[in-house]
Design a protein around this motif. Structure first.
Motif, PDB file in Angstrom:
ATOM      1  N   LEU A 122       0.828  -1.206   0.000  1.00  0.00           N
ATOM      2  CA  LEU A 122       0.000   0.000   0.000  1.00  0.00           C
ATOM      3  C   LEU A 122       0.864   1.258   0.000  1.00  0.00           C
ATOM      4  O   LEU A 122       0.555   2.242  -0.685  1.00  0.00           O
ATOM      5  N   TRP A 123       1.968   1.205   0.747  1.00  0.00           N
ATOM      6  CA  TRP A 123       2.855   2.373   0.807  1.00  0.00           C
ATOM      7  C   TRP A 123       3.498   2.650  -0.554  1.00  0.00           C
ATOM      8  O   TRP A 123       3.553   3.806  -0.999  1.00  0.00           O
ATOM      9  N   VAL A 124       3.974   1.587  -1.223  1.00  0.00           N
ATOM     10  CA  VAL A 124       4.602   1.764  -2.540  1.00  0.00           C
ATOM     11  C   VAL A 124       3.577   2.260  -3.556  1.00  0.00           C
ATOM     12  O   VAL A 124       3.860   3.152  -4.370  1.00  0.00           O
ATOM     13  N   GLU A 125       2.354   1.698  -3.522  1.00  0.00           N
ATOM     14  CA  GLU A 125       1.309   2.158  -4.438  1.00  0.00           C
ATOM     15  C   GLU A 125       0.978   3.619  -4.193  1.00  0.00           C
ATOM     16  O   GLU A 125       0.691   4.376  -5.126  1.00  0.00           O
TER      17      GLU A 125
ATOM     18  N   GLY B 171       6.272   0.086 -11.942  1.00  0.00           N
ATOM     19  CA  GLY B 171       6.949  -1.171 -11.655  1.00  0.00           C
ATOM     20  C   GLY B 171       8.429  -1.102 -11.979  1.00  0.00           C
ATOM     21  O   GLY B 171       9.269  -1.615 -11.228  1.00  0.00           O
ATOM     22  N   PHE B 172       8.785  -0.446 -13.088  1.00  0.00           N
ATOM     23  CA  PHE B 172      10.187  -0.331 -13.503  1.00  0.00           C
ATOM     24  C   PHE B 172      10.988   0.441 -12.461  1.00  0.00           C
ATOM     25  O   PHE B 172      12.100   0.042 -12.093  1.00  0.00           O
TER      26      PHE B 172
ATOM     27  N   GLU C 141       4.348  -8.165  -7.492  1.00  0.00           N
ATOM     28  CA  GLU C 141       3.138  -8.756  -8.072  1.00  0.00           C
ATOM     29  C   GLU C 141       2.025  -7.724  -8.188  1.00  0.00           C
ATOM     30  O   GLU C 141       1.297  -7.690  -9.185  1.00  0.00           O
ATOM     31  N   ALA C 142       1.893  -6.857  -7.181  1.00  0.00           N
ATOM     32  CA  ALA C 142       0.854  -5.828  -7.212  1.00  0.00           C
ATOM     33  C   ALA C 142       1.092  -4.825  -8.335  1.00  0.00           C
ATOM     34  O   ALA C 142       0.135  -4.247  -8.878  1.00  0.00           O
ATOM     35  N   LEU C 143       2.346  -4.623  -8.702  1.00  0.00           N
ATOM     36  CA  LEU C 143       2.688  -3.675  -9.771  1.00  0.00           C
ATOM     37  C   LEU C 143       2.767  -4.337 -11.142  1.00  0.00           C
ATOM     38  O   LEU C 143       3.097  -3.691 -12.131  1.00  0.00           O
ATOM     39  N   GLY C 144       2.497  -5.646 -11.198  1.00  0.00           N
ATOM     40  CA  GLY C 144       2.485  -6.353 -12.478  1.00  0.00           C
ATOM     41  C   GLY C 144       3.861  -6.644 -13.050  1.00  0.00           C
ATOM     42  O   GLY C 144       4.006  -6.825 -14.262  1.00  0.00           O
ATOM     43  N   VAL C 145       4.886  -6.711 -12.198  1.00  0.00           N
ATOM     44  CA  VAL C 145       6.251  -6.996 -12.665  1.00  0.00           C
ATOM     45  C   VAL C 145       6.378  -8.489 -12.953  1.00  0.00           C
ATOM     46  O   VAL C 145       5.934  -9.332 -12.166  1.00  0.00           O
TER      47      VAL C 145
ATOM     48  N   LEU D 139      17.471  -4.677 -18.137  1.00  0.00           N
ATOM     49  CA  LEU D 139      16.429  -3.748 -17.708  1.00  0.00           C
ATOM     50  C   LEU D 139      15.792  -3.058 -18.908  1.00  0.00           C
ATOM     51  O   LEU D 139      14.560  -2.904 -18.975  1.00  0.00           O
ATOM     52  N   THR D 140      16.619  -2.638 -19.858  1.00  0.00           N
ATOM     53  CA  THR D 140      16.113  -1.882 -21.012  1.00  0.00           C
ATOM     54  C   THR D 140      15.595  -2.796 -22.122  1.00  0.00           C
ATOM     55  O   THR D 140      14.739  -2.390 -22.907  1.00  0.00           O
ATOM     56  N   ILE D 141      16.110  -4.042 -22.178  1.00  0.00           N
ATOM     57  CA  ILE D 141      15.653  -4.993 -23.216  1.00  0.00           C
ATOM     58  C   ILE D 141      15.234  -6.284 -22.507  1.00  0.00           C
ATOM     59  O   ILE D 141      15.990  -7.264 -22.462  1.00  0.00           O
TER      60      ILE D 141
END
Length: 434
Positions: free
Chosen positions: A310-313, A319-320, A355-359, A419-421
């Motif tokens: 919740l804090w990160v959201e 996500g990146f 997982e919450a951020l869809g990573v 990270l970029t590819i």
């Protein structure tokens, strides 16, 4: 007591136990069991017993002793020496070629052992005398061995990927496939780092080996055909779907045993030593996993992961951005903690957030393992550096640490590229599993 406060106290107690040199697995088990008792007293004993029994009876975990056995057999049978000789024959005559041959040898041995320490120790004993014979700079020689050994937890089969898969409940096969291209990329970046070092400071690799005749190169490849065939069969079998990752481990261990007997390089005494070493290594890893799952359950009971999510959201980060922040945190932790400890301690905390951020956890797993590789050579506690020191007692520790920096930056470059590819890590698992 508030759940978040209890979780903080749990981490403080854990770090205190680690400071006093208690094993990671036992420390997590004690703190987790006491923490569960403080949250739910009646559930403490059933939960701890259930977690330990559940992991001990897990079919997926049979992959660990099988791959450890395969690596040990490759070491005592001389297959690792044949692999280095082949790399030596093809690359040794180039400027810095002996160091490059060491990297290639470590990469090949990693595809059998899955262990960074085993790769550094085994290939170091073979390659260091050769580099010292040709007056290579001690920093370059030992740095190449320490860095090359780290490939053991990236190139499949990787013990790091197995533990990560168990903790996150991701597919071991997908993670193995995800590590192939990044492993090859990092091998090439290590060789590029050697090329840059020797072209900037030619005195670090003053003598070149005479080019081996083609018949000698082909002969060295034939001698290395045992280990190359086992690697190709196990990794190729997983990719083509002929067998699962666990079945590949069984096939690889069986073939390594057959090869050892066929080469007449194994005795009953050495076989007993291999089995004992495999059991000790397996027991150590299992204890860490048992403790990790007990501690993970305790953290879940406190609810701190939900609060962190919740804090990160609430911060509104993508996500990146969160992945980059976590990787930087891991790099800092790697300066005073062993990579395996970072893995089992932090995954239960960061997984719900990601997982919450869809990573994609497969992609993140590859990035995490490379960062853990960086921890293996980061001063002041880089484990691989001390392994190399044990086989090079005449080389100062500062010299070894100075020699690892080009390879550390090569790892950083690999992290930035992946990270970029993301496709570098995801193209093979997506192509195989969809």
């Amino acid at each position: 007591m508030d759940g978040s406060t209890l979780a903080l106290l749990g981490f403080a107690a854990l770090f205190l136990l680690l400071f006093f040199r208690m094993s990671v697995g036992l420390s997590m088990m004690i703190v987790g069991a006491v923490g569960i008792y403080m949250v739910r007293p009646a559930a403490s004993l059933p939960v701890v017993a259930g977690e330990i029994f559940g992991e001990a009876s897990s079919y997926s975990l049979t992959i660990l002793p099988l791959f450890i056995l395969m690596g040990n057999l490759a070491g005592i049978s001389g297959m690792s020496r044949d692999l280095y000789d082949a790399a030596h024959g093809w690359f040794g005559h180039l400027k810095g070629g002996l160091a490059s041959a060491t990297i290639v040898g470590c990469a090949g041995f990693s595809a059998l052992s899955g262990s960074s320490l085993a790769a550094a120790l085994t290939m170091g004993r073979v390659s260091l005398p050769e580099m010292q014979r040709y007056k290579y700079d001690n920093g370059l020689a030992t740095g190449a061995i320490a860095a090359g050994g780290t490939l053991g937890i990236l190139i499949p089969p990787s013990a790091g990927f197995v533990v990560y898969a168990i903790l996150t409940e991701e597919s071991i096969g997908r993670l193995f496939m995800a590590g192939v291209l990044p492993g090859l990329l990092l091998t090439c970046l290590f060789i590029l780092a050697i090329w840059i070092v020797v072209h900037r400071s030619p005195e670090k690799a003053p003598q070149s080996v005479e080019p081996a005749p083609m018949r000698h190169r082909l002969a060295s490849l034939r001698r290395a055909s045992w280990i190359i065939s086992i690697i190709g069969l196990t990794i190729g079998g997983i990719y083509t779907g002929v067998f699962s990752a666990v079945e590949a481990a069984g096939v690889g261990a069986f073939l390594a045993l057959i090869a050892s007997f066929a080469r007449r390089s194994i005795t009953w005494e050495s076989l007993r030593e291999v089995i004992t070493s495999t059991l000790k290594s397996t027991g150590m890893v299992f204890l860490i996993l048992f403790g990790a799952f007990v501690f993970k359950t305790f953290i879940g009971f406190t609810g701190v992961t939900y609060s962190l999510t919740l804090w990160v959201e609430g911060l509104g980060l993508s996500g990146f951005q969160v992945v980059v922040a976590i990787l930087i945190m891991f790099m800092l932790l790697g300066t005073f903690m062993e990579g395996f400890a970072i893995l089992v301690l932090t995954v239960p905390l960061v997984q719900p957030i990601l997982e919450a951020l869809g990573v994609d956890l497969i992609w993140f797993g590859v990035l995490m393992v490379i960062v853990l590789e960086m921890a293996l050579i980061s001063p002041p506690v880089g484990v691989n550096v001390f392994v190399v020191k044990s086989i090079a007692p005449d080389v100062k520790l500062n010299t070894i640490f100075r020699g690892i920096w080009p390879f550390w930056f090569a790892m950083l470059a690999a992290v930035i590229l992946i990270l970029t590819i993301p496709g570098i890590a995801l193209v093979l698992p997506n192509g195989m599993f969809g």
